[in-house]
Design a protein around this motif. Structure first.
Motif, mmCIF file in Angstrom:
data_model
loop_
_atom_site.group_PDB
_atom_site.id
_atom_site.type_symbol
_atom_site.label_atom_id
_atom_site.label_comp_id
_atom_site.label_asym_id
_atom_site.label_seq_id
_atom_site.Cartn_x
_atom_site.Cartn_y
_atom_site.Cartn_z
ATOM 1 N N PHE A 12 62.703 65.912 74.913
ATOM 2 C CA PHE A 12 61.584 65.170 74.347
ATOM 3 C C PHE A 12 62.124 64.237 73.262
ATOM 4 O O PHE A 12 62.851 64.682 72.370
ATOM 5 C CB PHE A 12 60.543 66.114 73.744
ATOM 6 N N ILE A 13 61.775 62.969 73.348
ATOM 7 C CA ILE A 13 62.189 61.997 72.346
ATOM 8 C C ILE A 13 60.942 61.290 71.833
ATOM 9 O O ILE A 13 60.173 60.725 72.627
ATOM 10 C CB ILE A 13 63.185 60.961 72.914
ATOM 11 N N ASP A 14 60.725 61.339 70.531
ATOM 12 C CA ASP A 14 59.604 60.640 69.922
ATOM 13 C C ASP A 14 59.955 59.164 69.748
ATOM 14 O O ASP A 14 60.999 58.838 69.175
ATOM 15 C CB ASP A 14 59.265 61.242 68.558
ATOM 16 N N ARG A 15 59.087 58.301 70.235
ATOM 17 C CA ARG A 15 59.316 56.866 70.055
ATOM 18 C C ARG A 15 59.208 56.520 68.579
ATOM 19 O O ARG A 15 58.203 56.800 67.935
ATOM 20 C CB ARG A 15 58.285 56.067 70.853
ATOM 21 N N PRO A 16 60.262 55.937 68.000
ATOM 22 C CA PRO A 16 60.245 55.646 66.557
ATOM 23 C C PRO A 16 59.210 54.582 66.218
ATOM 24 O O PRO A 16 59.051 53.592 66.934
ATOM 25 C CB PRO A 16 61.668 55.152 66.273
ATOM 26 N N GLU A 17 58.500 54.805 65.126
ATOM 27 C CA GLU A 17 57.516 53.822 64.665
ATOM 28 C C GLU A 17 58.194 52.531 64.218
ATOM 29 O O GLU A 17 57.695 51.435 64.452
ATOM 30 C CB GLU A 17 56.688 54.408 63.521
ATOM 31 N N HIS A 18 59.336 52.692 63.551
ATOM 32 C CA HIS A 18 60.060 51.521 63.051
ATOM 33 C C HIS A 18 61.556 51.774 63.163
ATOM 34 O O HIS A 18 62.036 52.862 62.876
ATOM 35 C CB HIS A 18 59.701 51.234 61.590
ATOM 36 N N LEU A 19 62.282 50.757 63.577
ATOM 37 C CA LEU A 19 63.740 50.751 63.581
ATOM 38 C C LEU A 19 64.216 49.628 62.673
ATOM 39 O O LEU A 19 63.465 48.680 62.407
ATOM 40 C CB LEU A 19 64.260 50.539 65.017
ATOM 41 N N PRO A 20 65.460 49.712 62.190
ATOM 42 C CA PRO A 20 65.977 48.607 61.364
ATOM 43 C C PRO A 20 65.930 47.293 62.131
ATOM 44 O O PRO A 20 66.123 47.262 63.355
ATOM 45 C CB PRO A 20 67.418 49.039 61.060
ATOM 46 N N ARG A 21 65.667 46.220 61.419
ATOM 47 C CA ARG A 21 65.589 44.895 62.053
ATOM 48 C C ARG A 21 66.781 44.041 61.641
ATOM 49 O O ARG A 21 67.428 44.295 60.632
ATOM 50 C CB ARG A 21 64.289 44.184 61.653
ATOM 51 N N GLY A 22 67.029 42.998 62.428
ATOM 52 C CA GLY A 22 68.074 42.046 62.100
ATOM 53 C C GLY A 22 69.447 42.698 62.077
ATOM 54 O O GLY A 22 69.717 43.682 62.783
ATOM 55 N N PRO A 23 70.346 42.162 61.253
ATOM 56 C CA PRO A 23 71.704 42.728 61.175
ATOM 57 C C PRO A 23 71.713 44.197 60.793
ATOM 58 O O PRO A 23 72.641 44.929 61.135
ATOM 59 C CB PRO A 23 72.373 41.869 60.103
ATOM 60 N N GLY A 24 70.660 44.646 60.098
ATOM 61 C CA GLY A 24 70.598 46.060 59.711
ATOM 62 C C GLY A 24 70.575 46.994 60.896
ATOM 63 O O GLY A 24 71.003 48.145 60.788
ATOM 64 N N LEU A 25 70.093 46.505 62.052
ATOM 65 C CA LEU A 25 70.061 47.337 63.249
ATOM 66 C C LEU A 25 71.473 47.721 63.677
ATOM 67 O O LEU A 25 71.755 48.879 63.983
ATOM 68 C CB LEU A 25 69.345 46.599 64.377
ATOM 69 N N LEU A 26 72.367 46.727 63.686
ATOM 70 C CA LEU A 26 73.747 47.000 64.077
ATOM 71 C C LEU A 26 74.503 47.735 62.976
ATOM 72 O O LEU A 26 75.298 48.634 63.255
ATOM 73 C CB LEU A 26 74.456 45.688 64.422
ATOM 74 N N LEU A 79 73.413 61.947 70.164
ATOM 75 C CA LEU A 79 74.277 60.816 69.797
ATOM 76 C C LEU A 79 74.011 59.623 70.714
ATOM 77 O O LEU A 79 73.930 58.477 70.243
ATOM 78 C CB LEU A 79 75.747 61.236 69.878
ATOM 79 N N LEU A 80 73.865 59.860 72.011
ATOM 80 C CA LEU A 80 73.549 58.770 72.941
ATOM 81 C C LEU A 80 72.210 58.126 72.583
ATOM 82 O O LEU A 80 72.082 56.895 72.590
ATOM 83 C CB LEU A 80 73.500 59.301 74.370
ATOM 84 N N ALA A 81 71.211 58.958 72.275
ATOM 85 C CA ALA A 81 69.900 58.421 71.915
ATOM 86 C C ALA A 81 69.996 57.556 70.668
ATOM 87 O O ALA A 81 69.322 56.514 70.567
ATOM 88 C CB ALA A 81 68.908 59.566 71.702
ATOM 89 N N TYR A 82 70.834 57.947 69.727
ATOM 90 C CA TYR A 82 70.992 57.168 68.501
ATOM 91 C C TYR A 82 71.713 55.842 68.783
ATOM 92 O O TYR A 82 71.286 54.779 68.334
ATOM 93 C CB TYR A 82 71.774 57.973 67.472
ATOM 94 N N LEU A 83 72.804 55.909 69.533
ATOM 95 C CA LEU A 83 73.596 54.702 69.790
ATOM 96 C C LEU A 83 72.815 53.677 70.610
ATOM 97 O O LEU A 83 73.043 52.477 70.463
ATOM 98 C CB LEU A 83 74.892 55.081 70.509
ATOM 99 N N PHE A 84 71.894 54.150 71.455
ATOM 100 C CA PHE A 84 71.123 53.230 72.292
ATOM 101 C C PHE A 84 69.721 52.984 71.741
ATOM 102 O O PHE A 84 68.809 52.635 72.490
ATOM 103 C CB PHE A 84 71.074 53.753 73.724
ATOM 104 N N PHE A 85 69.548 53.190 70.431
ATOM 105 C CA PHE A 85 68.356 52.767 69.683
ATOM 106 C C PHE A 85 67.088 53.528 70.048
ATOM 107 O O PHE A 85 65.990 53.080 69.706
ATOM 108 C CB PHE A 85 68.107 51.256 69.873
#
Length: 247
Positions: A111-125, A199-205
């Motif tokens: 089960f993976i909860d869809r994140p409400e917000h992820l970092p935007r712009g260069p902060g994402l990388l 780790l895969l879930a994190y690396l693929f956003f």
């Protein structure tokens, strides 16, 4: 019942040891899973395409498109069921279903909860750089194989691969000898699998929650809230409690 209940996390990898298990079925599971491997190859390509399509949306809005998120999560969920049935754990003899959706009564669940917000712009990388220690660990493992190749040639690499397979599939040896799955090994393998999936879930956003560096850290006891929520929402009505579970 012996239970591993991890603290609540947005990526929840759950597993029930599904006994009794066959003493010999593990030897032919690689053949039985050929249809799954063919489909997962295509789905893996789709997973990469979905990530590429989602990336610009996340970059500018901080939101993962819902339909792409559901597809990518489904691919990981399908992969986890296949790995659990086969040599990622060998902890069930129930053939994995052909579906991207959740199957609450299957012994391996994701089960993976869809994140409400992820970092935007260069902060994402830049945020993905937090996974550098985990990636470094994977690189070091790869370098060990490469070093063995340089030192001993192909025969040494094949010997190392054979040893690795023997270690990872050692529950098969226990099943063959005794007909029982070693409990301590079940917990270790599930903890390692959980760490790899998170780790895969994190690396693929798919999440912004970085898993701990030590795989066993994901399997420590705790999390009454998560156990309560899981028992309330994910356990099928009338189902019996598993002998051993890892959550």
């Amino acid at each position: 019942m012996s239970t591993i209940a991890a603290e609540y996390q947005p990526v929840r990898v759950e597993a029930d040891l599904d006994e009794p298990l066959s003493r010999w079925l593990w030897a032919v599971k690689w053949l039985l899973l050929v249809p799954h491997h063919i489909l997962l190859t295509a789905l893996g390509i789709g997973f990469l395409i979905a990530t590429a399509l989602a990336f610009p949306v996340i970059f500018f809005t901080g939101r993962y498109p819902r339909w792409l998120f559901l597809f990518s999560t489904g691919v990981l969920r399908w992969t986890w069921r296949v790995a659990y049935y086969s040599y990622g754990a060998l902890a069930t003899d129930r053939y994995p279903p052909f579906t991207l959706g959740a199957v609450p009564d299957y012994p391996a669940r994701l089960f993976i909860d869809r994140p409400e917000h992820l970092p935007r712009g260069p902060g994402l990388l830049l945020s993905r750089l937090r996974a550098f220690p985990q990636l470094l660990l994977l690189v070091l493992v790869g370098l060990v194989f490469r070093l063995v190749w340089w030192i001993g040639g192909l025969s040494a690499v094949l010997a190392l691969v054979a040893l690795t397979i023997l270690i990872l599939s050692s529950p098969a040896a226990a099943l063959l000898r005794t007909g029982h799955y070693p409990r301590s090994q079940f917990r270790s393998l599930v903890a390692l699998d959980r760490w790899a999936i998170q780790l895969l879930a994190y690396l693929f956003f798919l999440t912004d929650a970085l898993p701990p560096l030590r795989p066993e850290g994901a399997g420590r006891s705790g999390g009454r809230l998560h156990t309560f929520l899981h028992n309330r929402h994910h356990r099928p009505p009338g189902s019996g409690a598993p002998a051993v579970s890892a959550r």
